[in-house]
Design an enzyme around this catalytic site. Structure first.
Site, PDB file in Angstrom:
ATOM      1  N   LEU A   9       0.819  -1.223   0.000  1.00  0.00           N
ATOM      2  CA  LEU A   9       0.000   0.000   0.000  1.00  0.00           C
ATOM      3  C   LEU A   9       0.850   1.270   0.000  1.00  0.00           C
ATOM      4  O   LEU A   9       0.332   2.376   0.038  1.00  0.00           O
ATOM      5  CB  LEU A   9      -0.937   0.013   1.211  1.00  0.00           C
ATOM      6  CG  LEU A   9      -2.034  -1.047   1.205  1.00  0.00           C
ATOM      7  CD1 LEU A   9      -2.904  -0.924   2.445  1.00  0.00           C
ATOM      8  CD2 LEU A   9      -2.895  -0.932  -0.043  1.00  0.00           C
ATOM      9  N   ASP A  33       0.077  -5.842   3.129  1.00  0.00           N
ATOM     10  CA  ASP A  33       0.578  -4.682   3.873  1.00  0.00           C
ATOM     11  C   ASP A  33       0.072  -4.805   5.311  1.00  0.00           C
ATOM     12  O   ASP A  33      -0.978  -5.405   5.563  1.00  0.00           O
ATOM     13  CB  ASP A  33       0.078  -3.366   3.263  1.00  0.00           C
ATOM     14  CG  ASP A  33       0.928  -2.166   3.657  1.00  0.00           C
ATOM     15  OD1 ASP A  33       1.637  -1.628   2.789  1.00  0.00           O
ATOM     16  OD2 ASP A  33       0.906  -1.777   4.846  1.00  0.00           O
ATOM     17  N   ASP A  49       1.796  -8.316   8.513  1.00  0.00           N
ATOM     18  CA  ASP A  49       2.904  -7.623   9.172  1.00  0.00           C
ATOM     19  C   ASP A  49       4.142  -8.485   8.981  1.00  0.00           C
ATOM     20  O   ASP A  49       4.158  -9.644   9.420  1.00  0.00           O
ATOM     21  CB  ASP A  49       2.553  -7.476  10.666  1.00  0.00           C
ATOM     22  CG  ASP A  49       3.615  -6.722  11.444  1.00  0.00           C
ATOM     23  OD1 ASP A  49       4.773  -6.647  10.972  1.00  0.00           O
ATOM     24  OD2 ASP A  49       3.289  -6.231  12.538  1.00  0.00           O
ATOM     25  N   TYR A 138      18.059   5.189   8.999  1.00  0.00           N
ATOM     26  CA  TYR A 138      17.551   4.624   7.737  1.00  0.00           C
ATOM     27  C   TYR A 138      18.731   4.100   6.907  1.00  0.00           C
ATOM     28  O   TYR A 138      18.711   2.963   6.424  1.00  0.00           O
ATOM     29  CB  TYR A 138      16.801   5.728   6.983  1.00  0.00           C
ATOM     30  CG  TYR A 138      16.260   5.341   5.626  1.00  0.00           C
ATOM     31  CD1 TYR A 138      15.218   4.428   5.497  1.00  0.00           C
ATOM     32  CD2 TYR A 138      16.773   5.923   4.455  1.00  0.00           C
ATOM     33  CE1 TYR A 138      14.700   4.106   4.238  1.00  0.00           C
ATOM     34  CE2 TYR A 138      16.258   5.607   3.202  1.00  0.00           C
ATOM     35  CZ  TYR A 138      15.222   4.693   3.103  1.00  0.00           C
ATOM     36  OH  TYR A 138      14.717   4.380   1.860  1.00  0.00           O
TER      37      TYR A 138
HETATM   38  P1  NAD Z   1       6.220   3.672   1.855  1.00  0.00           P
HETATM   39  O1  NAD Z   1       6.554   4.222   3.189  1.00  0.00           O
HETATM   40  O2  NAD Z   1       5.407   4.503   0.926  1.00  0.00           O
HETATM   41  O3  NAD Z   1       5.503   2.269   2.011  1.00  0.00           O
HETATM   42  C1  NAD Z   1       5.971   1.294   2.893  1.00  0.00           C
HETATM   43  C2  NAD Z   1       4.801   0.386   3.211  1.00  0.00           C
HETATM   44  O4  NAD Z   1       5.271  -0.592   4.156  1.00  0.00           O
HETATM   45  C3  NAD Z   1       3.621   1.113   3.874  1.00  0.00           C
HETATM   46  O5  NAD Z   1       2.431   0.864   3.150  1.00  0.00           O
HETATM   47  C4  NAD Z   1       3.559   0.524   5.272  1.00  0.00           C
HETATM   48  O6  NAD Z   1       2.231   0.376   5.748  1.00  0.00           O
HETATM   49  C5  NAD Z   1       4.219  -0.824   5.074  1.00  0.00           C
HETATM   50  N1  NAD Z   1       4.781  -1.378   6.321  1.00  0.00           N
HETATM   51  C6  NAD Z   1       5.444  -0.729   7.298  1.00  0.00           C
HETATM   52  N2  NAD Z   1       5.749  -1.589   8.292  1.00  0.00           N
HETATM   53  C7  NAD Z   1       5.282  -2.795   7.909  1.00  0.00           C
HETATM   54  C8  NAD Z   1       5.301  -4.079   8.499  1.00  0.00           C
HETATM   55  N3  NAD Z   1       5.834  -4.295   9.705  1.00  0.00           N
HETATM   56  N4  NAD Z   1       4.734  -5.107   7.820  1.00  0.00           N
HETATM   57  C9  NAD Z   1       4.167  -4.911   6.604  1.00  0.00           C
HETATM   58  N5  NAD Z   1       4.096  -3.708   6.005  1.00  0.00           N
HETATM   59  C10 NAD Z   1       4.655  -2.665   6.649  1.00  0.00           C
HETATM   60  O7  NAD Z   1       7.599   3.248   1.159  1.00  0.00           O
HETATM   61  P2  NAD Z   1       7.953   3.174  -0.393  1.00  0.00           P
HETATM   62  O8  NAD Z   1       8.333   4.538  -0.818  1.00  0.00           O
HETATM   63  O9  NAD Z   1       6.914   2.448  -1.119  1.00  0.00           O
HETATM   64  O10 NAD Z   1       9.310   2.340  -0.312  1.00  0.00           O
HETATM   65  C11 NAD Z   1       9.391   0.963  -0.577  1.00  0.00           C
HETATM   66  C12 NAD Z   1      10.851   0.567  -0.481  1.00  0.00           C
HETATM   67  O11 NAD Z   1      11.628   1.351  -1.402  1.00  0.00           O
HETATM   68  C13 NAD Z   1      11.483   0.792   0.898  1.00  0.00           C
HETATM   69  O12 NAD Z   1      12.423  -0.216   1.155  1.00  0.00           O
HETATM   70  C14 NAD Z   1      12.207   2.114   0.728  1.00  0.00           C
HETATM   71  O13 NAD Z   1      13.288   2.248   1.616  1.00  0.00           O
HETATM   72  C15 NAD Z   1      12.669   2.007  -0.697  1.00  0.00           C
HETATM   73  N6  NAD Z   1      12.954   3.309  -1.293  1.00  0.00           N
HETATM   74  C16 NAD Z   1      11.952   4.193  -1.534  1.00  0.00           C
HETATM   75  C17 NAD Z   1      12.256   5.430  -2.087  1.00  0.00           C
HETATM   76  C18 NAD Z   1      11.190   6.444  -2.376  1.00  0.00           C
HETATM   77  O14 NAD Z   1      11.523   7.593  -2.734  1.00  0.00           O
HETATM   78  N7  NAD Z   1       9.903   6.102  -2.265  1.00  0.00           N
HETATM   79  C19 NAD Z   1      13.596   5.750  -2.379  1.00  0.00           C
HETATM   80  C20 NAD Z   1      14.582   4.830  -2.069  1.00  0.00           C
HETATM   81  C21 NAD Z   1      14.255   3.601  -1.554  1.00  0.00           C
HETATM   82  N1  SER Z   2      12.915   8.774  -0.727  1.00  0.00           N
HETATM   83  C1  SER Z   2      13.598   8.065   0.308  1.00  0.00           C
HETATM   84  C2  SER Z   2      13.639   8.855   1.559  1.00  0.00           C
HETATM   85  O1  SER Z   2      13.702  10.058   1.441  1.00  0.00           O
HETATM   86  C3  SER Z   2      15.014   7.750  -0.131  1.00  0.00           C
HETATM   87  O2  SER Z   2      15.324   6.494   0.281  1.00  0.00           O
HETATM   88  O3  SER Z   2      13.634   8.289   2.617  1.00  0.00           O
END
Ligand code: NAD
Ligand code: SER
Length: 315
Positions: A9, A33, A49, A138
């Site tokens: 999600l 999620d 979870d 992080y």
């Molecule tokens: P997000 O925060 O939008 O989504 C993370 C999801 O994980 C949420 O829906 C949350 O409810 C769920 N979550 C949290 N704890 C949980 C648990 N214990 N069990 C199950 N679900 C759980 O993050 P995102 O932006 O979609 O990022 C996904 C991945 O990509 C992460 O590893 C993040 O570090 C990585 N990432 C994202 C970005 C970015 O800009 N979005 C950049 C670099 C890396």
């Molecule tokens: N968009 C992410 C953050 O700012 C990079 O991992 O946490």
């Protein structure tokens, strides 16, 4: 192929699931999620979870899962506010997934991040293999996650793969509390108010990428034959290297009256200052043909068009 997506999600998961369903069929994808959302997925959704090991195992076993996109995580700004939670979810959650992948022979995609680098990493054209001493919790979990994925591959033969994502810009689901979130907010505010107050300084340059490229990268990496990969778990990838000022200039090409002002959040600025300006993604290009499609202006055009439809605001 039977695919499980954790954290479905979130910003990336909510769009990755749609693409996976289109590509592999709705009966071959299960979105999960911890959050109770109202998913509009065309596939099964289960509350899960990743810290609840037995539940994860039950779902993987019952559905013959053999590919896991592990996206459940706590992002940089939220993590800095609750380091214990970040450690639990980002490390213990990953370890649970890797142990289950080992037992049920699943391949695993785990995103790392530009956050895996630190202040003494070379800032420009940051090499694939270089100093990684991040100063945010992080970043600590991201480096440890990269290493843990390498370890499970070397020691147990688990097919682990991953990229270091830059800040991701998208229009379906809002970002989950990261340092690069301004790059999404700016488009919403440009349409709603023709004005945005940015929490990073105007000349803070970071790597960024539009969501369609981010999703294409994940799927492409997971589809490439394993023997073509040298750097399995932490490929640098990028599409643009840009500052808040660059976003504002790009938006003004479509909304000439757009204004930006700055009210800097020192905590997030400190995190941003510790990250690279631009990644060298040549290893990803050479090993699995990575290439981005969107640059800043083509992304801005598409973002404004999609958001204007979504928000029903003309510009
Ligand atoms: P997000 O925060 O939008 O989504 C993370 C999801 O994980 C949420 O829906 C949350 O409810 C769920 N979550 C949290 N704890 C949980 C648990 N214990 N069990 C199950 N679900 C759980 O993050 P995102 O932006 O979609 O990022 C996904 C991945 O990509 C992460 O590893 C993040 O570090 C990585 N990432 C994202 C970005 C970015 O800009 N979005 C950049 C670099 C890396
Ligand atoms: N968009 C992410 C953050 O700012 C990079 O991992 O946490």
């Amino acid at each position: 192929m039977k695919i499980l997506v954790t954290g479905a999600l979130g910003q990336i998961g909510s769009e990755l699931v749609d693409t996976l369903v289109n590509r592999y069929g709705s009966s071959n994808v299960i979105a999960t999620d911890k959050k109770n959302g109202k998913p509009d997925f065309a596939c099964q959704f289960i509350n899960l979870d990743v810290l609840k090991n037995k539940q994860v195992e039950k779902i993987v076993k019952a559905n013959d899962i053999n590919v896991i996109y592990h996206l459940a995580a706590v992002l940089s700004a939220v993590a800095e506010g609750d380091p214990d939670l970040a450690w639990q979810v980002n490390m213990q959650g990953l370890r649970n997934i890797l142990n289950i992948a080992r037992k049920y022979n699943c391949s695993v995609f785990t995103p790392s991040s530009i956050g895996a680098f630190g202040p003494n990493t070379p800032k420009n054209k940051t090499p694939q293999d270089t100093i990684q001493r991040p100063t945010s919790i992080y970043g600590v979990t991201k480096v440890a996650g990269e290493l843990l994925c390498d370890y499970y591959h070397c020691k147990y033969g688990v097919d682990t793969r991953g990229v270091r994502y830059p800040g991701i810009i998208s229009n379906k689901t809002l970002p989950g509390g990261g340092t690069t979130d301004y790059a999404v907010e700016i488009y919403y505010e440009a349409l709603k108010k023709q004005k945005y107050t940015c929490f990073l300084e105007k000349d803070t340059v970071l790597d960024m990428m539009y969501m369609p490229d981010a999703i294409e990268a994940a799927i492409k990496l997971m589809e490439v034959p394993a023997d073509e990969l040298v750097h399995r778990n932490a490929f640098n990838i990028t599409a643009m290297s840009v500052s808040p000022q660059d976003f504002a200039d790009s938006i003004r090409k479509f909304i000439p009256d757009f204004e930006i002002e700055y009210q800097v959040d020192r905590k997030r600025q400190k995190i941003a200052d510790s990250w690279p300006n631009s990644l060298d993604d040549s290893a990803a290009r050479e090993e699995w043909g990575w290439n981005s499609k969107y640059d800043l202006d083509t992304m801005t055009e598409d973002m404004l068009e999609k958001l204007s439809n979504k928000l029903e605001i003309n510009y």
